[in-house]
Motif scaffolding. Structure first.
Motif, mmCIF file in Angstrom:
data_model
loop_
_atom_site.group_PDB
_atom_site.id
_atom_site.type_symbol
_atom_site.label_atom_id
_atom_site.label_comp_id
_atom_site.label_asym_id
_atom_site.label_seq_id
_atom_site.Cartn_x
_atom_site.Cartn_y
_atom_site.Cartn_z
ATOM 1 N N TYR A 100 0.811 -1.224 0.000
ATOM 2 C CA TYR A 100 0.000 0.000 0.000
ATOM 3 C C TYR A 100 0.846 1.277 0.000
ATOM 4 O O TYR A 100 0.300 2.372 -0.094
ATOM 5 C CB TYR A 100 -0.937 0.022 1.218
ATOM 6 C CG TYR A 100 -1.835 -1.193 1.350
ATOM 7 C CD1 TYR A 100 -2.295 -1.872 0.226
ATOM 8 C CD2 TYR A 100 -2.240 -1.653 2.608
ATOM 9 C CE1 TYR A 100 -3.120 -2.982 0.348
ATOM 10 C CE2 TYR A 100 -3.067 -2.750 2.729
ATOM 11 C CZ TYR A 100 -3.501 -3.417 1.598
ATOM 12 O OH TYR A 100 -4.321 -4.521 1.720
ATOM 13 N N LEU A 105 2.382 0.559 -4.237
ATOM 14 C CA LEU A 105 0.969 0.848 -4.519
ATOM 15 C C LEU A 105 0.649 0.842 -6.011
ATOM 16 O O LEU A 105 -0.400 0.341 -6.432
ATOM 17 C CB LEU A 105 0.582 2.193 -3.903
ATOM 18 C CG LEU A 105 -0.881 2.605 -4.064
ATOM 19 C CD1 LEU A 105 -1.801 1.606 -3.377
ATOM 20 C CD2 LEU A 105 -1.124 4.002 -3.494
ATOM 21 N N ILE A 145 -2.250 -1.534 -7.966
ATOM 22 C CA ILE A 145 -3.352 -1.030 -8.786
ATOM 23 C C ILE A 145 -3.297 -1.637 -10.191
ATOM 24 O O ILE A 145 -4.329 -2.065 -10.739
ATOM 25 C CB ILE A 145 -3.312 0.515 -8.836
ATOM 26 C CG1 ILE A 145 -3.699 1.054 -7.452
ATOM 27 C CG2 ILE A 145 -4.246 1.056 -9.912
ATOM 28 C CD1 ILE A 145 -3.499 2.533 -7.283
ATOM 29 N N THR A 184 -2.224 2.063 6.367
ATOM 30 C CA THR A 184 -3.486 1.665 7.011
ATOM 31 C C THR A 184 -3.471 1.889 8.524
ATOM 32 O O THR A 184 -4.423 1.506 9.211
ATOM 33 C CB THR A 184 -3.823 0.180 6.710
ATOM 34 O OG1 THR A 184 -2.669 -0.625 6.971
ATOM 35 C CG2 THR A 184 -4.275 -0.022 5.276
ATOM 36 N N ILE A 208 -5.733 4.815 4.327
ATOM 37 C CA ILE A 208 -6.462 4.447 3.118
ATOM 38 C C ILE A 208 -7.301 3.214 3.426
ATOM 39 O O ILE A 208 -7.041 2.487 4.384
ATOM 40 C CB ILE A 208 -5.516 4.162 1.926
ATOM 41 C CG1 ILE A 208 -4.626 2.939 2.208
ATOM 42 C CG2 ILE A 208 -4.687 5.358 1.578
ATOM 43 C CD1 ILE A 208 -3.921 2.425 0.955
ATOM 44 N N ASN A 209 -8.304 2.996 2.599
ATOM 45 C CA ASN A 209 -9.141 1.802 2.706
ATOM 46 C C ASN A 209 -8.788 0.904 1.511
ATOM 47 O O ASN A 209 -9.235 1.150 0.392
ATOM 48 C CB ASN A 209 -10.618 2.195 2.672
ATOM 49 C CG ASN A 209 -11.544 0.998 2.825
ATOM 50 O OD1 ASN A 209 -11.200 -0.130 2.467
ATOM 51 N ND2 ASN A 209 -12.734 1.247 3.340
ATOM 52 N N PRO A 210 -7.963 -0.126 1.718
ATOM 53 C CA PRO A 210 -7.477 -0.905 0.575
ATOM 54 C C PRO A 210 -8.574 -1.653 -0.174
ATOM 55 O O PRO A 210 -8.441 -1.888 -1.383
ATOM 56 C CB PRO A 210 -6.463 -1.868 1.196
ATOM 57 C CG PRO A 210 -6.733 -1.858 2.652
ATOM 58 C CD PRO A 210 -7.368 -0.568 2.985
ATOM 59 N N GLU A 228 -11.684 -0.584 -0.743
ATOM 60 C CA GLU A 228 -12.289 0.387 -1.657
ATOM 61 C C GLU A 228 -11.377 0.650 -2.844
ATOM 62 O O GLU A 228 -11.826 0.759 -3.993
ATOM 63 C CB GLU A 228 -12.506 1.713 -0.923
ATOM 64 C CG GLU A 228 -13.868 1.871 -0.287
ATOM 65 C CD GLU A 228 -14.110 3.327 0.081
ATOM 66 O OE1 GLU A 228 -13.547 3.747 1.099
ATOM 67 O OE2 GLU A 228 -14.838 4.023 -0.637
ATOM 68 N N LEU A 229 -10.107 0.759 -2.548
ATOM 69 C CA LEU A 229 -9.117 1.005 -3.595
ATOM 70 C C LEU A 229 -9.137 -0.115 -4.630
ATOM 71 O O LEU A 229 -9.118 0.123 -5.845
ATOM 72 C CB LEU A 229 -7.733 1.085 -2.938
ATOM 73 C CG LEU A 229 -6.574 1.612 -3.735
ATOM 74 C CD1 LEU A 229 -6.772 3.077 -4.062
ATOM 75 C CD2 LEU A 229 -5.287 1.432 -2.938
ATOM 76 N N ALA A 250 -10.214 -0.154 -8.594
ATOM 77 C CA ALA A 250 -9.234 -0.566 -9.608
ATOM 78 C C ALA A 250 -9.713 -1.770 -10.417
ATOM 79 O O ALA A 250 -8.962 -2.311 -11.219
ATOM 80 C CB ALA A 250 -7.896 -0.888 -8.943
#
Ligand code: SF4
Length: 282
Positions: free
Chosen positions: A97, A101, A105, A134, A153-155, A157-158, A162
């Motif tokens: 993350y 990162l 993605i 996080t 961050i909210n992984p 949601e990420l 993506a």
């Protein structure tokens, strides 16, 4: 004869570390694969750098220790070079993350057929306790003695944004579910992402909070993107909201390595290419 998955490396994880649970779940998945007829010679475990990465030392399987933040591109390269392999990639939250990162993605975007298990202890454990992407706001660590002033961050949601095709969350105190999610990720054709809430017993032990807040998804439709987003947003890695565990989302998409109709190298060419590289190194 079934393979003994234990190596003779001395284990240096702290007592109570959640990495033990993740390794146990991975070993369970490997044993089940072998029992179902998969040769474990056709499975590769890739790890990054951090406490989690020692799983490569402790598991008797083909493995590759990548550099920090680069476990995913290494796993991607292995899969592209030999699409017949099952590739499991373990990374830390700092690995996946922060420094890595962009790779995360693009792995989701491309839908490369690997399984990523993120050991998300929400702290840099190996370097003795700095905040990660996080960590909650206000986190007191070596690099933020006054408390972090960043929101996490909210992984999940990420990954949904993506276009990841398999998005799940596990917890190291729910081992049966954890093994089920990793097995599901390995069986899935495409990029499987599993964020694992991992206890760091030494620098960020969230056992009490997680035990109070986690629940296992029921009556949830993992084919619904809207429902997955709603579940992913219930908890923002900061608040005291309920934390959903389980498979949030799954979809069928074209898989990246399928877009290369033949292996990039046939076996004989590959063996020769490997020999040439080894010769150059001598
Ligand atoms: Fe596990 Fe934390 Fe110890 Fe690292 S520092 S081995 S993550 S308990």
């Amino acid at each position: 004869m079934t393979r003994n998955l234990v190596t003779d490396a001395v284990n240096t994880w702290c007592p109570g570390c959640g990495n033990f649970a993740i390794q146990h779940a991975v070993k369970g998945v490997l044993s089940d694969l072998e029992a179902a007829g998969t040769s474990l010679d056709d499975v590769v475990l890739v790890s990054g750098i951090g406490c989690h990465a020692k799983i490569a030392d402790y598991t008797n399987i083909n493995s590759f220790y990548a550099i920090h933040g680069r476990a995913i591109p290494v796993a991607t390269g292995i899969k592209l070079a030999n699409p017949d392999l099952t590739v499991i990639c373990c990374a830390g939250d700092g690995d996946a993350y922060a420094e890595g990162l962009d790779h995360l993605i693009f792995a989701a975007k491309r839908n490369i057929d690997i399984t990523l298990v993120v050991h998300d202890n929400r702290v840099y454990g190996l370097t003795t306790g700095q905040y990660t992407p996080t960590s909650p706001a206000g986190f007191h660590g070596k690099s933020t003695p006054q408390g972090s002033n960043e929101d996490p961050i909210n992984p999940l949601e990420l990954m949904l944004a993506a276009n990841a095709s398999y998005v799940a969350r596990g917890y190291t105190k729910k081992m049966a579910l954890l093994q089920e999610l990793i097995a599901g990720g390995v069986a899935h054709r495409g990029f499987a992402f599993i964020d694992v809430l991992q206890i760091c017993a030494t620098f960020f032990n969230q056992t009490a909070q997680y035990n109070r807040l986690v629940y296992e998804l029921a009556d949830h439709d993992p084919t619904s993107f809207a429902s997955a987003c709603a579940k992913a947003r219930e908890w923002d890695y900061n608040s005291d909201a309920p934390i959903a565990l389980g498979l949030l989302y799954k979809q069928k998409r074209q898989v990246f390595d399928q877009q290369f109709p033949a292996p990039i190298l046939v076996q004989a060419d590959r063996d020769q290419a490997i020999q040439e590289v080894l010769e150059q190194r001598r």
